[in-house]
Write a protein that holds these residues in place. Sequence first.
Motif, PDB file in Angstrom:
ATOM      1  N   ILE A 340       0.839  -1.202   0.000  1.00  0.00           N
ATOM      2  CA  ILE A 340       0.000   0.000   0.000  1.00  0.00           C
ATOM      3  C   ILE A 340       0.870   1.246   0.000  1.00  0.00           C
ATOM      4  O   ILE A 340       0.592   2.226  -0.709  1.00  0.00           O
ATOM      5  CB  ILE A 340      -0.939  -0.007   1.223  1.00  0.00           C
ATOM      6  N   LEU A 341       1.956   1.228   0.798  1.00  0.00           N
ATOM      7  CA  LEU A 341       2.867   2.373   0.838  1.00  0.00           C
ATOM      8  C   LEU A 341       3.444   2.643  -0.553  1.00  0.00           C
ATOM      9  O   LEU A 341       3.517   3.793  -0.997  1.00  0.00           O
ATOM     10  CB  LEU A 341       3.992   2.098   1.839  1.00  0.00           C
ATOM     11  N   THR A 342       3.817   1.574  -1.252  1.00  0.00           N
ATOM     12  CA  THR A 342       4.369   1.733  -2.594  1.00  0.00           C
ATOM     13  C   THR A 342       3.339   2.347  -3.530  1.00  0.00           C
ATOM     14  O   THR A 342       3.630   3.300  -4.273  1.00  0.00           O
ATOM     15  CB  THR A 342       4.818   0.370  -3.151  1.00  0.00           C
ATOM     16  N   THR A 343       2.125   1.817  -3.490  1.00  0.00           N
ATOM     17  CA  THR A 343       1.077   2.309  -4.391  1.00  0.00           C
ATOM     18  C   THR A 343       0.717   3.757  -4.088  1.00  0.00           C
ATOM     19  O   THR A 343       0.571   4.580  -5.000  1.00  0.00           O
ATOM     20  CB  THR A 343      -0.180   1.421  -4.279  1.00  0.00           C
ATOM     21  N   ALA A 344       0.579   4.087  -2.814  1.00  0.00           N
ATOM     22  CA  ALA A 344       0.216   5.460  -2.444  1.00  0.00           C
ATOM     23  C   ALA A 344       1.323   6.437  -2.826  1.00  0.00           C
ATOM     24  O   ALA A 344       1.059   7.546  -3.307  1.00  0.00           O
ATOM     25  CB  ALA A 344      -0.072   5.534  -0.948  1.00  0.00           C
ATOM     26  N   THR A 345       2.581   6.035  -2.630  1.00  0.00           N
ATOM     27  CA  THR A 345       3.706   6.899  -2.986  1.00  0.00           C
ATOM     28  C   THR A 345       3.755   7.128  -4.498  1.00  0.00           C
ATOM     29  O   THR A 345       3.927   8.259  -4.968  1.00  0.00           O
ATOM     30  CB  THR A 345       5.025   6.289  -2.499  1.00  0.00           C
ATOM     31  N   PRO A 360       8.636  17.227  -7.598  1.00  0.00           N
ATOM     32  CA  PRO A 360       8.067  16.219  -6.689  1.00  0.00           C
ATOM     33  C   PRO A 360       7.540  14.994  -7.429  1.00  0.00           C
ATOM     34  O   PRO A 360       7.547  13.890  -6.873  1.00  0.00           O
ATOM     35  CB  PRO A 360       6.926  16.971  -5.990  1.00  0.00           C
ATOM     36  N   ALA A 361       7.111  15.160  -8.675  1.00  0.00           N
ATOM     37  CA  ALA A 361       6.652  14.000  -9.450  1.00  0.00           C
ATOM     38  C   ALA A 361       7.783  12.998  -9.620  1.00  0.00           C
ATOM     39  O   ALA A 361       7.603  11.784  -9.419  1.00  0.00           O
ATOM     40  CB  ALA A 361       6.129  14.451 -10.810  1.00  0.00           C
ATOM     41  N   VAL A 362       8.966  13.483  -9.985  1.00  0.00           N
ATOM     42  CA  VAL A 362      10.127  12.600 -10.142  1.00  0.00           C
ATOM     43  C   VAL A 362      10.511  11.984  -8.801  1.00  0.00           C
ATOM     44  O   VAL A 362      10.771  10.775  -8.704  1.00  0.00           O
ATOM     45  CB  VAL A 362      11.315  13.377 -10.738  1.00  0.00           C
ATOM     46  N   ALA A 363      10.530  12.799  -7.750  1.00  0.00           N
ATOM     47  CA  ALA A 363      10.988  12.323  -6.446  1.00  0.00           C
ATOM     48  C   ALA A 363      10.103  11.192  -5.922  1.00  0.00           C
ATOM     49  O   ALA A 363      10.600  10.134  -5.493  1.00  0.00           O
ATOM     50  CB  ALA A 363      11.016  13.483  -5.449  1.00  0.00           C
ATOM     51  N   PHE A 364       8.788  11.396  -5.922  1.00  0.00           N
ATOM     52  CA  PHE A 364       7.896  10.364  -5.381  1.00  0.00           C
ATOM     53  C   PHE A 364       7.862   9.125  -6.286  1.00  0.00           C
ATOM     54  O   PHE A 364       7.731   7.995  -5.794  1.00  0.00           O
ATOM     55  CB  PHE A 364       6.486  10.928  -5.187  1.00  0.00           C
ATOM     56  N   THR A 365       7.976   9.316  -7.601  1.00  0.00           N
ATOM     57  CA  THR A 365       7.985   8.168  -8.505  1.00  0.00           C
ATOM     58  C   THR A 365       9.244   7.336  -8.287  1.00  0.00           C
ATOM     59  O   THR A 365       9.184   6.091  -8.251  1.00  0.00           O
ATOM     60  CB  THR A 365       7.893   8.630  -9.968  1.00  0.00           C
ATOM     61  N   GLN A 366      10.391   7.987  -8.139  1.00  0.00           N
ATOM     62  CA  GLN A 366      11.626   7.243  -7.881  1.00  0.00           C
ATOM     63  C   GLN A 366      11.563   6.519  -6.545  1.00  0.00           C
ATOM     64  O   GLN A 366      12.075   5.406  -6.398  1.00  0.00           O
ATOM     65  CB  GLN A 366      12.824   8.189  -7.928  1.00  0.00           C
ATOM     66  N   GLN A 367      10.903   7.143  -5.560  1.00  0.00           N
ATOM     67  CA  GLN A 367      10.743   6.472  -4.266  1.00  0.00           C
ATOM     68  C   GLN A 367       9.873   5.225  -4.411  1.00  0.00           C
ATOM     69  O   GLN A 367      10.157   4.176  -3.815  1.00  0.00           O
ATOM     70  CB  GLN A 367      10.117   7.437  -3.255  1.00  0.00           C
ATOM     71  N   ALA A 368       8.807   5.317  -5.229  1.00  0.00           N
ATOM     72  CA  ALA A 368       7.953   4.160  -5.460  1.00  0.00           C
ATOM     73  C   ALA A 368       8.729   3.045  -6.162  1.00  0.00           C
ATOM     74  O   ALA A 368       8.558   1.858  -5.853  1.00  0.00           O
ATOM     75  CB  ALA A 368       6.734   4.557  -6.289  1.00  0.00           C
TER      76      ALA A 368
END
Length: 825
Positions: A340-345, A360-368
Amino acid sequence: MTKKRHILSLLFPVGSTISKRLGYFFISVTIAVIHVLYGVSNVRAATPAALIQQGKMAYDRGDFPTALKIWDRAEAGYRLARDPVGVAGSQLNQSQALVAMGLDRRACKLLTGTVGVSEGTCEAEIPTKFGMGQTNLPPALQASAIEKLGDVLRLLGNLDAAQVTLSQALEVAKPLSAADRSPILVSIANTLRDLGNRDRDRTDRLQPPASNQFTCPMQPTGSLPATTYYQYAIACYQQARTLTADIDALSLQVDISDWLRHRAETGNIADTWQAQFDRTELIKQIERQLANQPHTYESFSQRINLARSLALANPPQWEAAKSLLDDVIRRSTLEPQKSILTTATGTLGWLYEQQQQWLPAVAFTQQAISLAAAPGNDRQYQWEWQLGRILQHQTQPDFSKSQAAYDRAIAALTTTRRNLQIVNPDAQFSLRDNVEPLYRESIDLSLRHQPDLGKVVDRVNALKLVELENFLQCQLGEYKPIERFAKDRGAAIFYPVILADRLEVILQLPDDKLQRFVVPVGRGELERTIAQFRQNLNQPQYGWNDTAASQLYEWLIRPALPSLTPATTQLVFVMDGALQNIPVAALYDRSRQEYLIDIFPVAVTPGLQILGAKRAVGNSPSILIGGLTSNSASVANSKRGDIYEPLAYAVDEVQAIKSRFVTATALVGRDFTPANLQRALAGNSYSMIHLATHGRFSSDPRQTFIVTEGGRSLDLNRLRALLKQDASAIDLLVLSACETAAGDRRAALGLAGTAIRSGAGSTIASMWSVDDRATAKLMQHFYGSITQPDRVSKAEALRVAQRATRQQYSHPYYWASFVLVGNWL
């Protein structure tokens, strides 16, 4: 914005909510209540009951494999205790875990045993009797089991069977409370929604909503416009009155508006839909209900899905969506629930992508991507794909890194698909939402920036392979690569690629050199020209209008002519999109007043990786001929509601063909039955099979069929079962009176799928229903060429036959319908 719509489409498909896969209530409490109400008591049942609760805990945290194993142990315990209620309940729980894992067909087969219907229901059968109704199981459990089977049938795409099954569930639930009937109404609504999506995708049309009232449920009926299905679906969602139903209803309304918003020609239809429903109050109602939900995998998924709907709403509710996602991320970090954390991120990265906030789009996508990097994670491709989109559209694009992300996404998707199919050969991804857009975006990016034509051709062929695997629901891996045949006979291979703003044509010459031609025609204009071409072909009574045929020739063929040397003796087309629905033989060079087949023999192939090898036919080929003739009465297909007239000139066709062969078996008129076909194929080996009968090719494999005596239809699976008895020997399959489904933009998939599924080296089929007198003449010419001692290729034989038929029937309607699919030698 069109390029940004697909990120959640596998886990939360566009046009659906998480409830479609996870919208099951747990059976544990139900079992306990039933034990009390019905006096079921067994001391040994305590252990299975505890297992049911343990499985629920695993499910709630998103650990579906563990939940499945635990519930399987619970079923075994209930069986030892001879507790049928516990056994059935455990099976229902297992089915929900299987569905959550994407193993829909396994869930279906499990549920057919629970409900008491044939496993064939999971393929194409319509259930008529439900054995569960003859048991003493309580009505609530029966209704739940039948509903779950209906919903899984919907997920498998067997929508007719789903409607019948869900109607039965509602009938069983009549004495129950409104709360017990609600899940059934939601499943009915989801099925109606899928029927609407199917019509919308095939026709690319959506009408304004009707002002009259719609009552749930809608009785199963013939095909209806998408708008009608959607309005019935909304009525069912509203009648269900649950959180799941409300989220689904909102998702449907947002999906309709979003689909219309990306089509300029829809005018004010989007505004009409927007005005029809009060989304503001619906959103408030959903938010109130969500506030009282426990923090489980399902409730977190509902919040993510709501955030997505809010982001796609008109106008978008960015802050509310972001707040929901922030809350899910915070709570799933504490729980913890990594999936769920992965999907929400990743969804938060998608949200910033919609707002064009690139950093922020790049940052959160790379975190996912980092969170999804664990081995076996089948969602990683989504976040790599998302990163590829962001990197090419951000303020300072990085095309090299974007292409690398697309490459990783396709590699991850390929691995995921293969791994799923090893576990469950029928597991499939949605082609329209999850596969095709990814491949097309990657091809488009590559062609725009430092194109590697070899890589593009490989990717085009890979997409064609995936299209057919998705259509046929199987793996296609045992086919001989096309290059070997191309080099042998001087074939030039055309790879047209339809993109939003242009047509790209890649030409592979016999010496393997690749050339590229860019045609500045957008998708819309190209598809309108193709539609006009097909309309002109099917109106011989008005004479031949060659405008569209010549325009398509200018776009597809003219740029390549200087490259086609005398060494080029054959043209082969790996067609794309709407181009799959055109007969290339009728493309017209107005300057020289000649058709394409006046210059070259032509063939089409579904893809480079899936071309069947030419079979050895020896010096004395044999043939099986079947068909409806004038000796047959008009036949009605009760299942499909169609009337099929006998083919008056099929007797001439059959006799002329039979006279060309030393070994020939004819099954015509009343002898043309599935049973006789099976006996003939089981006892003999034929190099050719010719079926002069009605049939239809559709993008729905269940609507792809041929007709036998008495109106009985053989669908793709049944035809394959008959032909595979002799598949290794069949060099050529001819279907001489079929047609593609009217209004179906992807109907050519049915033709290609039939060609592949039959196991024959080559298939010749008609794209529309042709005058059978002209067909009889054409087939006489074709077999006259193909049976000569110095036998020409099948493509050349078809070319000779079409040109000869044209001498008597000049309009392309009479001779251009026939296309050669597969090996042209």
